[in-house]
Write an enzyme that holds these catalytic residues in place. Structure first.
Site, PDB file in Angstrom:
ATOM      1  N   HIS A  49     -52.447 -55.655  -7.442  1.00 48.46           N
ATOM      2  CA  HIS A  49     -52.932 -54.604  -8.356  1.00 48.46           C
ATOM      3  C   HIS A  49     -51.777 -53.783  -8.898  1.00 48.46           C
ATOM      4  O   HIS A  49     -51.620 -52.637  -8.501  1.00 48.46           O
ATOM      5  CB  HIS A  49     -53.910 -53.708  -7.611  1.00 48.46           C
ATOM      6  CG  HIS A  49     -54.795 -52.906  -8.500  1.00 48.46           C
ATOM      7  ND1 HIS A  49     -54.493 -51.635  -8.924  1.00 48.46           N
ATOM      8  CD2 HIS A  49     -55.980 -53.202  -9.051  1.00 48.46           C
ATOM      9  CE1 HIS A  49     -55.472 -51.164  -9.672  1.00 48.46           C
ATOM     10  NE2 HIS A  49     -56.388 -52.100  -9.755  1.00 48.46           N
ATOM     11  N   PHE A  50     -51.034 -54.109  -9.714  1.00 55.73           N
ATOM     12  CA  PHE A  50     -50.808 -55.382 -10.393  1.00 55.73           C
ATOM     13  C   PHE A  50     -49.367 -55.759 -10.136  1.00 55.73           C
ATOM     14  O   PHE A  50     -48.514 -54.887 -10.192  1.00 55.73           O
ATOM     15  CB  PHE A  50     -51.069 -55.244 -11.889  1.00 55.73           C
ATOM     16  CG  PHE A  50     -52.474 -54.788 -12.193  1.00 55.73           C
ATOM     17  CD1 PHE A  50     -53.511 -55.706 -12.254  1.00 55.73           C
ATOM     18  CD2 PHE A  50     -52.772 -53.445 -12.392  1.00 55.73           C
ATOM     19  CE1 PHE A  50     -54.811 -55.298 -12.538  1.00 55.73           C
ATOM     20  CE2 PHE A  50     -54.069 -53.028 -12.667  1.00 55.73           C
ATOM     21  CZ  PHE A  50     -55.097 -53.940 -12.744  1.00 55.73           C
TER      22      PHE A  50
END
Length: 146
Positions: A49-50
């Site tokens: 994420h991410f």
């Protein structure tokens, strides 16, 4: 005011879901708490994420605010999870995200008790980084006996 060892007495959460590192202010009379979470690049959620632009998931910011509110509730009742009581996060109202939280940020968590009725507790919560609003919500928790 409360280090991680004492926090672990008041929250049943453990790694990787313990999201309060320290309590800096706790005022039972005025029913509020101030705590923080040091957000490290080593948090497991940053792997997905991410990967190229890591940001803390919003649901975990909400959970961190709920954990701070849970500590306040336990302190207000002078109880602990070991006494057989837990607080479940059951909802939120007026939820707003203002800006993302990145690795290296110090996420400051504040909660103020608003009301309780039939073991449902409501708290006004906010999270900030460097004094800037990140998230705010009314957090609703249910008190349950094990």
């Amino acid at each position: 005011m409360m280090d991680i060892n004492e926090i672990r007495e008041y929250l049943p959460h453990r790694y990787p879901f313990l999201l309060v590192d320290r309590v800096t202010e706790l005022d039972i009379e005025n029913k509020n708490i101030r705590a923080y979470k040091n957000v490290s690049v080593n948090e497991p959620f940053f792997n997905g994420h991410f990967p190229q632009h890591p940001i803390m998931p919003g649901v975990l910011i909400i959970e961190a605010m709920a954990q701070a509110a849970g500590i306040l509730a336990f302190k207000m009742l002078d109880s602990k999870p070991s006494d057989g009581t837990l607080y479940y996060f059951v909802g939120s109202d007026k939820l707003r995200f203002r800006q993302p939280v990145f690795p290296g940020d110090k996420l400051v968590l504040e909660a103020t008790f608003l009301s309780s009725k039939r073991q449902i507790w409501k708290f006004e919560c906010k999270a900030t980084v460097d004094g800037k609003a990140v998230c705010s919500a009314e957090i609703i928790c249910a008190e349950r006996k094990l």
